[in-house]
Scaffold this motif. Structure first.
Motif, short mmCIF file in Angstrom:
data_model
loop_
_atom_site.label_atom_id
_atom_site.label_comp_id
_atom_site.label_asym_id
_atom_site.label_seq_id
_atom_site.Cartn_x
_atom_site.Cartn_y
_atom_site.Cartn_z
N ARG A 146 0.67 -1.66 0.22
CA ARG A 146 -0.31 0.24 0.10
C ARG A 146 1.08 1.20 -0.06
O ARG A 146 2.14 0.91 0.32
CB ARG A 146 -0.74 0.05 1.30
CG ARG A 146 -0.17 0.35 2.85
CD ARG A 146 -1.13 -0.05 3.48
NE ARG A 146 -0.39 -0.34 4.60
CZ ARG A 146 0.11 -0.69 5.31
NH1 ARG A 146 0.34 -1.87 5.53
NH2 ARG A 146 0.23 -0.78 7.35
N VAL A 147 0.12 2.49 -0.50
CA VAL A 147 0.53 3.63 -0.52
C VAL A 147 0.19 4.12 0.57
O VAL A 147 -0.81 4.32 0.89
CB VAL A 147 0.75 4.12 -1.54
CG1 VAL A 147 1.22 6.08 -1.44
CG2 VAL A 147 1.29 3.36 -2.49
N VAL A 148 0.85 4.61 1.34
CA VAL A 148 0.08 6.25 2.81
C VAL A 148 0.69 6.91 2.54
O VAL A 148 2.09 7.44 1.82
CB VAL A 148 0.69 5.11 4.15
CG1 VAL A 148 -0.15 4.29 4.08
CG2 VAL A 148 1.76 5.58 4.43
N GLY A 149 0.29 8.51 3.11
CA GLY A 149 0.07 9.12 2.41
C GLY A 149 -0.05 10.83 3.62
O GLY A 149 -0.80 9.96 4.33
N THR A 150 0.18 11.51 3.13
CA THR A 150 -0.59 13.16 3.60
C THR A 150 -0.08 14.21 3.49
O THR A 150 0.11 14.38 2.03
CB THR A 150 0.31 14.01 5.60
OG1 THR A 150 1.91 13.83 5.05
CG2 THR A 150 0.41 11.83 6.19
N ALA A 151 -1.09 14.81 3.31
CA ALA A 151 -1.48 16.10 2.72
C ALA A 151 -1.74 17.01 3.23
O ALA A 151 -2.74 17.26 3.94
CB ALA A 151 -2.74 15.85 0.92
#
Length: 357
Positions: A146-151
């Motif tokens: 999976r790819v996790v991130g913050t915006a």
């Protein structure tokens, strides 16, 4: 271990005890791990749901959004449920000028760290700047799971940077304009140079100077221009007459009042821009973009008057009355930057002085 009859504790019983003990230990450890996981997930959700940054988790294999925090709704202006149902709506909301970069990043499947900035257009038409940081999470066999991130919403920072850039440009225009006042050998050369400076230094799409005539129709006559004029000035007839519908626009108001007139979007009906349809026909779609903003700066002098578009327009004044204006056109709709406007007012005052001298 309990038996119905007394017996010696033999090797088989010992092995059974060892297996039973191991199973109990594993069950206890699993229960503790599940409790810790639930507690960790609870802390994460409590954090994610109470801060302004958007947290998200994305499966690059199925292109499915696994999780997004509630902050998505305030930043994107769309529901979390809509994104979980259709992950492509994440990119669909990205500004058209930035969409290709974001799509390229997502197409890479999150194979590496990513830190990009882009704009998001919300359903109400407002635009927000986003700083998006994401990284891949590998599975047990090394594949990207999976790819996790913050915006993060960085609009205030970007706006401050933009305001500073425009103020610096206005300062350069003022400085270069003062140099032009000294060097110019005649009035027409001065007017052309001020218009060129507005475009080449100030970053405006188009600039023009007009004089207010004292004829029967009270015509505003363009004297000089620079930038993407594209025949617009030849297609319109401007006036500063108060009883003429053509004089109710920003140019006419600037001349009559002597005040700066700023239209943040002259294509709206409330802007009172009489010639917006003709201007669109004259310059096409590109011109429609140029017509988004116009500033009119009044100028005062003894014999004439003048104007321009973003619109700011500033009147030219000679101490007796407004004789013309300086108009500046911008390609984008933006909030008025009053520090910039003040500097442009000073430029127009210096220009009026140069003409009257």
């Amino acid at each position: 271990l309990y038996h119905r009859t007394p017996r010696e504790f033999d090797a088989a019983s010992g092995a059974l005890m060892e297996v039973a003990t191991r199973l109990v230990r594993l069950a206890v450890e699993r229960a503790r791990a599940e409790d810790a996981l639930r507690e960790s997930e609870g802390r994460f959700r409590e954090l994610a749901e109470n801060i302004q940054d958007v947290f998200y988790s994305y499966d690059p294999r199925t292109r499915r959004m696994l999780y997004v925090s509630p902050a998505y709704e305030s930043l994107w202006g769309r529901s979390c449920a809509s994104l979980l149902e259709d992950a492509s709506s994440f990119v669909a909301a990205v500004h058209p000028d930035d969409r290709e970069r974001v799509e390229s990043q997502r197409a890479a499947g999150g194979m590496q760290l990513s830190d990009i900035q882009y704009r998001v257009t919300r359903p109400d038409g407002s635009v927000r700047w986003v700083q998006d940081h994401s990284y891949p999470v590998p599975g047990p066999h090394g594949e990207i799971e999976r790819v996790v991130g913050t915006a993060r919403d960085i609009t205030p920072r970007k706006q401050a940077d933009l305001d500073l850039m425009h103020t610096n440009r206005a300062l350069q225009m003022l400085s270069r304009g003062n140099e032009a006042l000294v060097r110019a050998e005649d009035e027409q050369e001065l007017l052309l140079e001020i218009c060129r400076l507005a475009v080449n230094v100030g970053g405006y799409e188009m600039a023009w100077v007009g004089y207010a005539l004292d004829d029967e129709e009270r015509t505003i006559q363009p004297q000089a221009w620079a930038g993407n004029e594209m025949g617009y000035l030849a297609e319109v007839t401007l006036t500063w007459a108060e009883d003429d519908p053509r004089g109710q626009g920003p140019a006419g108001r600037t001349i009559r009042s002597g005040h700066v007139v700023v239209n943040e979007d002259i294509l709206t009906e409330s802007a009172g821009f009489h010639w917006r349809a003709q201007a669109g026909d004259a310059v096409g779609q590109v011109g429609r973009e140029l017509l988004q903003q116009l500033h009119f700066f009044p100028a005062r002098l003894g014999h004439h008057r003048r104007e321009q578009r973003q619109q700011p327009e500033v009147a030219l004044h000679d101490g007796q009355r407004n004789f013309g204006l300086l108009a500046l056109f911008s390609a984008v709709v933006a909030k008025t930057r009053w520090e910039e406007v003040k500097l442009l007012q000073e430029l127009s005052a210096n220009l009026a002085y140069g003409i009257s001298s």
